[in-house]
Motif scaffolding. Structure first.
Motif, PDB file in Angstrom:
ATOM      1  N   ALA A  85      -0.330   0.281  12.173  1.00  0.00           N
ATOM      2  CA  ALA A  85      -1.242  -0.743  11.660  1.00  0.00           C
ATOM      3  C   ALA A  85      -1.140  -2.026  12.472  1.00  0.00           C
ATOM      4  O   ALA A  85      -2.153  -2.685  12.752  1.00  0.00           O
ATOM      5  CB  ALA A  85      -0.945  -1.021  10.189  1.00  0.00           C
ATOM      6  N   TYR A  86       0.080  -2.393  12.848  1.00  0.00           N
ATOM      7  CA  TYR A  86       0.254  -3.616  13.624  1.00  0.00           C
ATOM      8  C   TYR A  86      -0.366  -3.466  15.013  1.00  0.00           C
ATOM      9  O   TYR A  86      -1.003  -4.395  15.526  1.00  0.00           O
ATOM     10  CB  TYR A  86       1.725  -3.982  13.754  1.00  0.00           C
ATOM     11  N   ALA A 109      -8.705  -4.656  10.447  1.00  0.00           N
ATOM     12  CA  ALA A 109      -7.350  -4.339  10.900  1.00  0.00           C
ATOM     13  C   ALA A 109      -6.307  -5.141  10.122  1.00  0.00           C
ATOM     14  O   ALA A 109      -5.212  -4.645   9.826  1.00  0.00           O
ATOM     15  CB  ALA A 109      -7.216  -4.612  12.400  1.00  0.00           C
ATOM     16  N   THR A 110      -6.646  -6.381   9.782  1.00  0.00           N
ATOM     17  CA  THR A 110      -5.731  -7.213   8.999  1.00  0.00           C
ATOM     18  C   THR A 110      -5.557  -6.653   7.598  1.00  0.00           C
ATOM     19  O   THR A 110      -4.447  -6.632   7.057  1.00  0.00           O
ATOM     20  CB  THR A 110      -6.233  -8.670   8.941  1.00  0.00           C
ATOM     21  N   LYS A 111      -6.648  -6.192   7.008  1.00  0.00           N
ATOM     22  CA  LYS A 111      -6.533  -5.544   5.693  1.00  0.00           C
ATOM     23  C   LYS A 111      -5.637  -4.314   5.779  1.00  0.00           C
ATOM     24  O   LYS A 111      -4.798  -4.073   4.899  1.00  0.00           O
ATOM     25  CB  LYS A 111      -7.915  -5.152   5.167  1.00  0.00           C
ATOM     26  N   GLY A 112      -5.813  -3.549   6.840  1.00  0.00           N
ATOM     27  CA  GLY A 112      -4.973  -2.368   7.026  1.00  0.00           C
ATOM     28  C   GLY A 112      -3.518  -2.730   7.183  1.00  0.00           C
ATOM     29  O   GLY A 112      -2.622  -2.062   6.636  1.00  0.00           O
ATOM     30  N   ALA A 113      -3.251  -3.808   7.916  1.00  0.00           N
ATOM     31  CA  ALA A 113      -1.881  -4.249   8.133  1.00  0.00           C
ATOM     32  C   ALA A 113      -1.245  -4.782   6.860  1.00  0.00           C
ATOM     33  O   ALA A 113      -0.017  -4.772   6.714  1.00  0.00           O
ATOM     34  CB  ALA A 113      -1.847  -5.324   9.224  1.00  0.00           C
ATOM     35  N   LYS A 115      -2.167  -3.578   3.755  1.00  0.00           N
ATOM     36  CA  LYS A 115      -2.069  -2.454   2.821  1.00  0.00           C
ATOM     37  C   LYS A 115      -0.795  -1.635   3.023  1.00  0.00           C
ATOM     38  O   LYS A 115      -0.254  -1.082   2.059  1.00  0.00           O
ATOM     39  CB  LYS A 115      -3.292  -1.548   2.965  1.00  0.00           C
ATOM     40  N   VAL A 116      -0.317  -1.547   4.250  1.00  0.00           N
ATOM     41  CA  VAL A 116       0.866  -0.713   4.503  1.00  0.00           C
ATOM     42  C   VAL A 116       2.116  -1.272   3.822  1.00  0.00           C
ATOM     43  O   VAL A 116       2.783  -0.554   3.075  1.00  0.00           O
ATOM     44  CB  VAL A 116       1.088  -0.503   6.019  1.00  0.00           C
ATOM     45  N   PRO A 117       2.480  -2.538   4.041  1.00  0.00           N
ATOM     46  CA  PRO A 117       3.653  -3.051   3.318  1.00  0.00           C
ATOM     47  C   PRO A 117       3.440  -3.119   1.805  1.00  0.00           C
ATOM     48  O   PRO A 117       4.401  -3.034   1.042  1.00  0.00           O
ATOM     49  CB  PRO A 117       3.875  -4.444   3.918  1.00  0.00           C
ATOM     50  N   PHE A 118       2.174  -3.254   1.374  1.00  0.00           N
ATOM     51  CA  PHE A 118       1.904  -3.191  -0.060  1.00  0.00           C
ATOM     52  C   PHE A 118       2.259  -1.803  -0.592  1.00  0.00           C
ATOM     53  O   PHE A 118       2.854  -1.667  -1.669  1.00  0.00           O
ATOM     54  CB  PHE A 118       0.435  -3.516  -0.334  1.00  0.00           C
ATOM     55  N   ALA A 119       1.912  -0.772   0.170  1.00  0.00           N
ATOM     56  CA  ALA A 119       2.278   0.593  -0.223  1.00  0.00           C
ATOM     57  C   ALA A 119       3.793   0.751  -0.250  1.00  0.00           C
ATOM     58  O   ALA A 119       4.344   1.443  -1.117  1.00  0.00           O
ATOM     59  CB  ALA A 119       1.649   1.598   0.740  1.00  0.00           C
ATOM     60  N   MET A 120       4.473   0.112   0.700  1.00  0.00           N
ATOM     61  CA  MET A 120       5.941   0.124   0.692  1.00  0.00           C
ATOM     62  C   MET A 120       6.471  -0.444  -0.615  1.00  0.00           C
ATOM     63  O   MET A 120       7.396   0.105  -1.227  1.00  0.00           O
ATOM     64  CB  MET A 120       6.501  -0.739   1.827  1.00  0.00           C
ATOM     65  N   MET A 121       5.913  -1.562  -1.031  1.00  0.00           N
ATOM     66  CA  MET A 121       6.381  -2.219  -2.246  1.00  0.00           C
ATOM     67  C   MET A 121       6.258  -1.293  -3.452  1.00  0.00           C
ATOM     68  O   MET A 121       7.166  -1.209  -4.284  1.00  0.00           O
ATOM     69  CB  MET A 121       5.611  -3.518  -2.489  1.00  0.00           C
ATOM     70  N   ARG A 122       5.155  -0.578  -3.542  1.00  0.00           N
ATOM     71  CA  ARG A 122       4.965   0.331  -4.670  1.00  0.00           C
ATOM     72  C   ARG A 122       6.014   1.437  -4.652  1.00  0.00           C
ATOM     73  O   ARG A 122       6.557   1.811  -5.703  1.00  0.00           O
ATOM     74  CB  ARG A 122       3.553   0.912  -4.631  1.00  0.00           C
ATOM     75  N   GLU A 123       6.310   1.963  -3.469  1.00  0.00           N
ATOM     76  CA  GLU A 123       7.323   3.019  -3.371  1.00  0.00           C
ATOM     77  C   GLU A 123       8.717   2.472  -3.695  1.00  0.00           C
ATOM     78  O   GLU A 123       9.523   3.147  -4.358  1.00  0.00           O
ATOM     79  CB  GLU A 123       7.317   3.631  -1.967  1.00  0.00           C
ATOM     80  N   ILE A 124       8.984   1.264  -3.247  1.00  0.00           N
ATOM     81  CA  ILE A 124      10.302   0.669  -3.503  1.00  0.00           C
ATOM     82  C   ILE A 124      10.473   0.383  -4.989  1.00  0.00           C
ATOM     83  O   ILE A 124      11.574   0.542  -5.535  1.00  0.00           O
ATOM     84  CB  ILE A 124      10.489  -0.608  -2.654  1.00  0.00           C
ATOM     85  N   CYS A 125       9.407  -0.015  -5.656  1.00  0.00           N
ATOM     86  CA  CYS A 125       9.484  -0.195  -7.110  1.00  0.00           C
ATOM     87  C   CYS A 125       9.830   1.123  -7.790  1.00  0.00           C
ATOM     88  O   CYS A 125      10.642   1.161  -8.729  1.00  0.00           O
ATOM     89  CB  CYS A 125       8.165  -0.738  -7.651  1.00  0.00           C
ATOM     90  N   SER A 163       5.552  -9.279   4.616  1.00  0.00           N
ATOM     91  CA  SER A 163       4.607  -8.655   5.541  1.00  0.00           C
ATOM     92  C   SER A 163       3.212  -8.552   4.938  1.00  0.00           C
ATOM     93  O   SER A 163       2.214  -8.535   5.658  1.00  0.00           O
ATOM     94  CB  SER A 163       5.107  -7.261   5.946  1.00  0.00           C
ATOM     95  N   VAL A 164       3.135  -8.470   3.622  1.00  0.00           N
ATOM     96  CA  VAL A 164       1.826  -8.522   2.977  1.00  0.00           C
ATOM     97  C   VAL A 164       1.249  -9.930   3.095  1.00  0.00           C
ATOM     98  O   VAL A 164       0.118 -10.127   3.561  1.00  0.00           O
ATOM     99  CB  VAL A 164       1.920  -8.132   1.485  1.00  0.00           C
ATOM    100  N   PHE A 165       2.039 -10.917   2.693  1.00  0.00           N
ATOM    101  CA  PHE A 165       1.543 -12.292   2.624  1.00  0.00           C
ATOM    102  C   PHE A 165       1.167 -12.855   3.989  1.00  0.00           C
ATOM    103  O   PHE A 165       0.220 -13.649   4.089  1.00  0.00           O
ATOM    104  CB  PHE A 165       2.587 -13.198   1.968  1.00  0.00           C
ATOM    105  N   VAL A 166       1.884 -12.462   5.035  1.00  0.00           N
ATOM    106  CA  VAL A 166       1.569 -13.001   6.362  1.00  0.00           C
ATOM    107  C   VAL A 166       0.207 -12.500   6.836  1.00  0.00           C
ATOM    108  O   VAL A 166      -0.452 -13.153   7.667  1.00  0.00           O
ATOM    109  CB  VAL A 166       2.674 -12.651   7.384  1.00  0.00           C
ATOM    110  N   ASN A 167      -0.230 -11.359   6.316  1.00  0.00           N
ATOM    111  CA  ASN A 167      -1.549 -10.838   6.677  1.00  0.00           C
ATOM    112  C   ASN A 167      -2.649 -11.346   5.745  1.00  0.00           C
ATOM    113  O   ASN A 167      -3.742 -11.677   6.207  1.00  0.00           O
ATOM    114  CB  ASN A 167      -1.519  -9.301   6.674  1.00  0.00           C
ATOM    115  N   THR A 168      -2.365 -11.432   4.457  1.00  0.00           N
ATOM    116  CA  THR A 168      -3.416 -11.867   3.534  1.00  0.00           C
ATOM    117  C   THR A 168      -3.814 -13.322   3.751  1.00  0.00           C
ATOM    118  O   THR A 168      -4.949 -13.711   3.450  1.00  0.00           O
ATOM    119  CB  THR A 168      -2.983 -11.679   2.058  1.00  0.00           C
TER     120      THR A 168
END
Length: 209
Positions: A85-86, A109-113, A115-125, A163-168
């Motif tokens: 994504a990066y 591309a920024t939205k894609g970048a 979404k990936v760490p957001f998906a990480m957060m859900r898995e880590i939860c 990583s989510v916030f730096v892109n949003t």
């Protein structure tokens, strides 16, 4: 990328992370740390299987281990997913500024970048849920591994959020950005204290023993 980051040795991954290269970065490191956290929970749970004193927990532990395996596999995929994504985003920024489509390509591309760490957060939860459930179903000798897993997952969750916030922050679609940020904040507000509580309880039990 010709070689997957996750195919590297531990030393090789650390070397790549320290190099003057765009990837891997904080997002990939967060996913990897989360993988280590859930793996520690799995290890502690694995030793509970077949243990007579923990017989009443066997079915629950097996279910947790199956779920943990799925989480671990997904987080490993997201290490490389974050790098892809990066790289897509970096290519978007290299487009000719005169190209009328450049802004839209960067936005996608920024939205894609993000979404990936957001998906990480859900898995880590999900990983924190599993570690929390395993906390009272494993041997006392492995409580420290449960605590370490919680610490790693909490750190990974906070790191992925950055990583989510730096892109949003740079997105033009503020509705999308604010919705993603709010969901991230909810996860942080819920799961960071829960992970910290696991660590405190584990530490108290070990020190009292």
């Amino acid at each position: 990328m010709h070689e997957r980051l996750t195919d590297k040795t531990l030393a090789g991954f650390a070397e790549e992370l320290s190099a003057r290269k765009p990837v891997p970065g904080g997002g990939g490191a967060a996913a990897y740390v989360g993988t280590l956290g859930v793996a520690l929970g799995s290890m502690a749970g694995s030793f509970a299987l077949g243990k007579a004193s923990l017989d009443q927990f066997q079915d629950d532990v097996r279910a947790d281990l199956e779920a943990a395996e799925r989480v671990r596999g997904r987080l490993i995929e997201l290490v490389d997913g974050d790098a892809a994504a990066y790289l897509e985003l970096s290519q978007a920024y290299k487009m000719d500024r005169a190209d009328a489509s450049r802004a839209d390509v960067i936005e996608r591309a920024t939205k894609g970048a993000a979404k990936v760490p957001f998906a990480m957060m859900r898995e880590i939860c999900s990983a924190i849920d599993l570690i929390e459930d395993l906390e009272n179903k494993v041997s006392h000798m492995l409580l420290s591994d449960i605590g370490c897993g919680a610490i790693l997952c909490r750190s990974a969750l906070e790191a992925a959020s950055l990583s989510v916030f730096v892109n949003t922050e740079s997105l033009g679609d503020r509705g999308f950005a604010q919705s993603l940020e709010a969901d991230c904040a909810d996860m942080l507000d819920d799961y960071v204290p829960r992970a910290e509580a696991i660590t405190r309880r584990v530490a108290d039990r070990i020190r009292r023993h």
